[in-house]
Design an enzyme around this catalytic site. Structure first.
Site, PDB file in Angstrom:
ATOM      1  N   GLU A 361     -16.351  -2.167 -29.271  1.00 49.32           N
ATOM      2  CA  GLU A 361     -16.672  -2.077 -30.694  1.00 49.32           C
ATOM      3  C   GLU A 361     -17.876  -2.883 -31.161  1.00 49.32           C
ATOM      4  OE1 GLU A 361     -13.123  -2.754 -33.062  1.00 49.32           O
ATOM      5  OE2 GLU A 361     -12.290  -0.816 -32.462  1.00 49.32           O
ATOM      6  N   GLU A 465      -8.413   3.585 -28.271  1.00 57.54           N
ATOM      7  CA  GLU A 465      -7.486   2.941 -29.211  1.00 57.54           C
ATOM      8  C   GLU A 465      -7.052   3.950 -30.257  1.00 57.54           C
ATOM      9  OE1 GLU A 465      -8.806  -0.733 -30.967  1.00 57.54           O
ATOM     10  OE2 GLU A 465      -9.565  -1.523 -29.065  1.00 57.54           O
TER      11      GLU A 465
END
Ligand SMILES: *[C@@H]1O[C@H](CO)[C@@H](O)[C@H](O)[C@H]1NC(C)=O
Length: 552
Positions: A361, A465
């Site tokens: 991320e 995720e």
């Protein structure tokens, strides 16, 4: 594209093609939706396999080797002055002037005490030196500093003794003292100086300030280790590393059809057992343990560099000290490549390794695409120096970025995977969605995006995720089941697979184990295996009943 996908789409378009179909006719919508779900569930998509393994059906081991306070808040319970950890944002209001301490322009000049309202120039991020000693970082990045006689200014970029202040607290009131003993006061001409005469009481005087904690939302490895201090932090983390995830968890995952774990690690693992302060060693031994358990229970491991030096997104799960993003600087990037080299050298030939994720991320706002692509290319080469087969996983930027940007970047030739994180959360867009709208979003937005990436003839697609949680309040078990099944159906089509976030969590709906044990998430059989029609039918009937009994 599998034929059934087309059929699903054809029917979906026929029944619900118009965006407001469900709202125009709620009853019809329910039926249409129900039929659609039945079709999705009765005819699971055909799938190819990833490296002889079924596609990845994984679970993240979040909050284990990279600490996240929201996953296990109790880790932070024993820290003295617990609400003043690194990165906590504070504001000070003089009780005599009734004005806030402010740094005009965010930094670089003298401090004034002249603002009626506190906003970014009036907010200071703490750097904790001890439980009573702090440095104050202003909006522009500089630190408050004091030298004898002069007003306090915000001009220093690397804090040392003159930038360290002692805080005395009495409920919400504070005194700010230099290490030399002088108290800081707000003067009548709205300056901040360190020349208060004597020792102030807690009445309304020039050396007393109201302290507001504007945010203390960072609870990561930096806060934990620096908050406890080395010895106590070591004790707390050793216990956590040994108990939070165990061999029994791998057994549980294996029993429930999970074939992979994605393991977030922090950059300091490469310097285990003696990482730079305040970080604590031990995660390397724990990761070795995970690889052994994975072998015993026939799971694969993805190592995910979740926290890079300098922080790639300013969040606690990147071990940021104060919310700033320092990663995209050449020094930090080369340090990060050393970490990838270390992990590759150690695990490339381990039979349980499936892949290495180069960075989790990165923030679109702070990490330019060209910098990231160049890092990914170099990281890819490093992994390939040790293994021709390990998957190299690259994560999409978070924030305002289109994952297609990584498909056009030509990062490597073989076994390359793009990781996308799909949450119906963290964006006001999802705030007022009801259950059906959330499920609709999976079909109308996630599925087409996955299909276009799957067919982009580039890297494989991985939903690294996702979670069976949303902003819907008081949703029923059956609504959660439907939402979970819709997500599973959608993400099973990702060419590399998916992994749930996360195995264990204080918040039950994020907790994979809780979801499975309480039947809020019905995993069904692996898409590679022959569908067990009885299971599918049971699920389908459940869904049908739910649709008929009315979902909102
Ligand atoms: C710190 O403050 C002292 C006294 O106020 C001053 O003499 C000294 O030069 C300062 N140190 C630095 C590094 O600025």
């Amino acid at each position: 594209m599998p034929i059934m996908t087309c059929l699903h789409y054809w029917i979906w378009n026929k029944l619900g093609g118009k965006k407001d179909f469900f709202f125009a006719s709620a009853e019809m919508g329910r039926w249409a939706f129900c039929v659609l779900i039945l079709l999705w569930i009765l005819f699971p998509l055909a799938n190819s396999s990833v490296d002889g393994l079924d596609k990845v059906r994984g679970v993240n081991l979040g909050g284990w080797l990279v600490v996240e306070g929201w996953i296990k808040p109790s880790l932070f319970d024993g820290i003295p002055n617990r609400d003043m950890l690194d990165g906590t944002q504070v504001q000070f209001k003089s009780v005599t002037l009734q004005k806030y301490v402010s740094v005009d322009g965010g930094g670089g000049m003298n401090v004034t005490v002249d603002r009626d309202v506190a906003s970014s120039w009036e907010t200071f991020r703490l750097w904790r030196v001890s439980d009573r000693e702090f440095q104050f970082r202003c909006f522009g990045g500089q630190f408050l500093t004091s030298s004898e006689g002069d007003p306090i200014s915000a001009t220093v970029t690397s804090p040392a003794l003159n930038e360290t202040f002692y805080i005395e607290r009495n409920d919400t009131r504070v005194h700010i003292k230099l290490l030399g003993g002088n108290y800081v006061q707000a003067t009548m001409n709205n300056q901040l100086t360190a020349n208060y005469q004597g020792v102030p009481g807690w009445d309304d005087n020039a050396a007393t300030f109201e302290m507001t904690i504007a945010a203390n939302n960072l609870l990561g490895d930096y806060q934990l280790a620096n908050g406890y201090g080395h010895d106590k932090a070591k004790e707390v983390l050793m216990k956590h590393q040994r108990s939070f995830i165990t061999a029994g968890d791998f057994a549980f995952l294996s029993r429930n059809g999970i074939n992979t774990v994605r393991i977030p690690v922090g950059w300091w693992i490469a310097q285990d057992p003696y990482p730079p302060a305040p970080f604590i060693g031990g995660s390397l031994v724990a990761l070795d343990g995970a690889f052994s358990w994975a072998q015993v229970y026939n799971l694969k491991c993805i190592i995910d560099l979740h926290a890079a030096p300098g922080s790639q997104n300013g969040m606690e799960h990147s071990a940021s000290r104060d919310g700033s993003v320092g990663w995209p600087s050449p020094d930090y990037i080369s340090q990060t490549l050393d970490v990838i080299d270390f992990l590759s050298a150690r695990y490339a030939n381990h039979p349980a390794l499936l892949g290495i994720e180069l960075l989790n991320e990165p923030s679109a706002a702070s990490v330019p695409l060209d910098v990231l692509v160049s890092y990914y290319m170099r990281g890819y080469q490093i992994v390939r120096n040790y293994s021709s087969e390990a998957y190299v996983i690259i994560c999409q930027r978070i924030g305002n970025a289109d994952p297609m940007e990584l498909y056009q970047a030509n990062i490597g030739d073989s076994n390359i995977v793009v990781d996308l994180h799909y949450y119906n959360l963290f964006d006001p867009y999802f705030d007022n969605m009801n259950a059906m709208e959330n499920i609709q979003f999976i079909y109308e937005s996630r599925v087409p995006q996955l299909q276009s990436l799957d067919s982009a003839n580039g890297p494989l697609v991985y939903i690294g995720e996702w979670v069976n949680e949303w902003s819907v309040t008081n949703a029923s078990q059956i609504q959660y089941q439907m939402y979970g099944s819709a997500q599973l159906q959608a993400y099973d089509a990702a060419s590399f697979g998916w992994s749930y976030w996360t195995l264990k969590n204080d918040r039950i709906h994020w907790d994979f184990e809780w979801n499975i044990k309480n039947k809020y998430l019905l995993l069904g059989s692996s898409p590679m295996k022959t569908p067990n029609n009885f299971v599918w039918l049971t699920v389908a009937c459940g869904v049908l009943l739910c649709a008929l009994s009315g979902m909102t």
